[in-house]
Enzyme design. Structure first.
Site, PDB file in Angstrom:
ATOM      1  N   HIS A   1       0.867  -1.191   0.000  1.00 38.03           N
ATOM      2  CA  HIS A   1       0.000   0.000   0.000  1.00 38.03           C
ATOM      3  C   HIS A   1       0.897   1.232   0.000  1.00 38.03           C
ATOM      4  CE1 HIS A   1      -2.827   3.037   1.467  1.00 38.03           C
ATOM      5  NE2 HIS A   1      -3.814   2.201   1.229  1.00 38.03           N
TER       6      HIS A   1
ATOM      7  N   CYS B   1      -3.784   2.880  -4.455  1.00 45.40           N
ATOM      8  CA  CYS B   1      -4.759   3.608  -3.651  1.00 45.40           C
ATOM      9  C   CYS B   1      -4.851   5.028  -4.200  1.00 45.40           C
ATOM     10  CB  CYS B   1      -4.334   3.605  -2.188  1.00 45.40           C
ATOM     11  SG  CYS B   1      -5.424   4.577  -1.130  1.00 45.40           S
TER      12      CYS B   1
ATOM     13  N   ASP C   1     -12.890   2.718  -0.849  1.00 46.61           N
ATOM     14  CA  ASP C   1     -12.079   3.043   0.329  1.00 46.61           C
ATOM     15  C   ASP C   1     -12.910   3.939   1.241  1.00 46.61           C
ATOM     16  OD1 ASP C   1      -9.892   2.979   1.970  1.00 46.61           O
ATOM     17  OD2 ASP C   1      -8.507   3.879   0.553  1.00 46.61           O
TER      18      ASP C   1
HETATM   19  C1  DNO Z   1      -6.663   3.157   5.684  1.00 49.12           C
HETATM   20  C2  DNO Z   1      -6.047   2.024   4.987  1.00 49.12           C
HETATM   21  C3  DNO Z   1      -4.667   1.727   5.504  1.00 49.12           C
HETATM   22  C4  DNO Z   1      -4.198   0.422   4.937  1.00 49.12           C
HETATM   23  C5  DNO Z   1      -2.833   0.037   5.349  1.00 49.12           C
HETATM   24  C6  DNO Z   1      -2.385  -1.155   4.551  1.00 49.12           C
HETATM   25  O1  DNO Z   1      -7.827   3.254   5.754  1.00 49.12           O
HETATM   26  O2  DNO Z   1      -6.049   2.203   3.613  1.00 49.12           O
HETATM   27  O3  DNO Z   1      -4.696   1.657   6.877  1.00 49.12           O
HETATM   28  O4  DNO Z   1      -5.040  -0.598   5.355  1.00 49.12           O
HETATM   29  O5  DNO Z   1      -1.949   1.057   5.188  1.00 49.12           O
HETATM   30  O6  DNO Z   1      -1.358  -1.763   5.225  1.00 49.12           O
END
Ligand code: DNO
Length: 345
Positions: free
Chosen positions: A198, A236, A308
Site C-alpha cells: 500500500h 490507492c 475506500d
Molecule cells: C486506511 C487504509 C490503511 C491500509 C494500510 C495497509 O484506511 O487504507 O490503513 O489498510 O496502510 O497496510
C-alpha cells in the site's frame, strides 16, 4: 474485477449480512485482529473468517493487512525471526485460499489525517488533512493526537522509534524493504499469493521520518527490487492522489499487470498539502476515477477492488472512514463504472 469490502471482524458494526446485501459484492477484505504485529496467525482464526464470510455468500481472498513490525522496517537483530513469522503467515493464508495480501512499509505511522470529522456543506463529515496542523504537533513532546497511528506507544518508546528512523534514513529503509521482499516474495509465489504494498498516505515524509512508496519513480524501483508478479501493488487513488504531481492514469497504465488490489476513493484539494475526502464519483473531487478505472481495464487489470474511506452521511456514526452508507454508495458506483468500461472495451 472482483468487488470487495473491508470488514473489521465480529466487532464491526458493519456486519457481514449488511455487506452481503450490497449489490455485486463478491467478498470481504479482513485480517486476524487479535495477534500483535510480528506474531503468527493461527490456522483456526484464519479459517474462522473464511467460514463466517462463506455463511453470507462472501469470499475471503484478500487480507488487509498483515502488518510489518517496526523491527523489520528498522532491520534490527529481531528482524530475521520476524520475517520468518511473516513468511509463515503468507503460507498459512495461501493454504486457506487467500490470493492477495495488502501491507505497508510506513515507519511508525500508518495513514495520517489532521481531522476526523470535517464538516461539509451538505451536513456530511469526512476525514481531512492539513499539513500545517499536522506539523504544528511535535510527536517527541508527546502532544500528538492523530488518527492512523498506534496509540499504545509510550512517549519514550515513540521518541526512540522516531529517532531510530531519523538516524537510519531513506536508503537504509529501501535496503530493509529489499531484505524483506527477497525473503517473502518467493514464499508468496509458492503459496499462490500476490503481495500488494500500500502506498504511503499521504505520500511524503514528515517529522523527519522517511517515506518511500510515494511516486511513480519509487514504485518502479520497488517493483524492480524483486521482478516477480507476486511483488505487486495496492493502487490507492486517495493516497497517491494526495500529491497532485502524481499522474494516476500514467501509473495505472504502466503498472497495471502488477496492481493486484485497487482502493478507490476520491479527495478534493483544498490548498497546498491540504485535502478532504469526498464521495467516490469523479465529479465530487479532484481525482479522475473513470480515467483510473479505464486505464487499468484497458491494460489488463483483473484484480480486487474495494471502495475506500467513506464520509459519514445520513447520521451514521462509527469507525472513521469505515461506515456502511457512503462506502456502499461507492461500491455501486464502482460496479457501474467497471460494467460500462468493460462492456464498451
Ligand atoms: C486506511 C487504509 C490503511 C491500509 C494500510 C495497509 O484506511 O487504507 O490503513 O489498510 O496502510 O497496510
Amino acid at each position: 474485477m472482483k468487488l470487495t469490502f473491508r470488514w473489521y471482524g465480529q466487532d464491526d458494526p458493519v456486519t457481514l449480512e449488511k455487506i452481503s446485501q450490497i449489490p455485486t459484492m463478491s467478498g470481504i477484505v479482513s485480517a486476524v485482529y487479535d495477534v500483535k504485529p510480528g506474531g503468527v496467525w493461527s490456522m483456526e482464526s484464519i479459517e474462522k473468517i473464511k467460514k463466517d464470510a462463506a455463511a453470507h455468500g462472501l469470499e475471503f481472498e484478500v487480507v488487509e493487512s498483515v502488518p510489518v513490525p517496526e523491527d523489520i522496517k528498522l532491520g534490527t537483530e529481531k528482524a530475521p525471526e520476524l520475517i520468518a513469522n511473516y513468511c509463515e503467515n503468507v503460507r498459512r493464508l495461501g493454504k486457506a485460499g487467500v490470493k492477495c495480501i495488502c501491507y505497508n512499509f510506513m515507519p511508525v505511522f500508518d495513514w495520517l489525517r489532521s481531522e476526523l470529522e470535517h464538516q461539509q456543506p451538505d451536513g456530511a463529515n469526512a476525514l481531512a488533512y492539513d499539513e500545517e496542523t499536522v506539523l504544528a504537533m511535535d510527536p517527541l513532546k508527546g502532544d500528538l493526537a492523530l488518527p492512523g497511528w498506534d496509540a499504545s506507544y509510550t512517549k519514550e518508546e515513540l521518541k526512540d522509534l522516531i529517532n531510530a528512523y531519523k538516524e537510519m534514513g531513506e536508503e537504509q529503509l529501501w535496503k530493509n524493504l529489499e531484505t524483506f521482499l527477497k525473503a517473502v516474495i518467493p514464499v508468496a509465489h509458492e503459496a499462490g499469493v500476490n503481495m500488494a504494498i500500500h502506498p504511503d498516505d499521504p505520500p511524503w515524509g514528515m517529522f523527519g521520518l522517511p517515506r518511500i512508496i510515494t511516486n511513480a519513480e519509487h514504485l518502479r524501483r520497488f517493483l524492480n527490487l524483486v521482478p516477480m508478479k507476486e511483488n505487486g501493488l495496492t493502487l490507492c487513488t486517495g493516497s497517491l492522489g494526495a500529491n497532485p504531481d502524481n499522474d494516476l492514469i500514467a501509473m495505472c497504465t504502466e503498472f497495471a499487470d502488477r496492481i493486484h488490489f485497487l482502493h478507490l476513493r476520491n479527495i478534493k484539494y483544498t490548498g497546498n498539502r491540504k485535502f478532504e475526502e469526498v464521495g467516490h464519483p469523479t465529479e465530487c473531487g479532484s481525482i479522475d476515477m473513470f480515467g483510473v478505472a479505464k486505464a487499468l481495464v484497458d491494460n489488463g487489470f483483473d484484480g480486487y477492488v474495494r471502495p475506500d474511506h467513506g464520509r459519514m452521511i445520513w447520521g451514521e456514526t462509527g469507525r472513521y472512514g469505515y461506515g456502511l452508507f457512503d462506502r456502499a454508495l461507492g461500491a455501486t458506483y464502482i460496479a457501474g463504472l467497471f460494467e460500462a468500461i468493460e462492456k464498451t472495451k
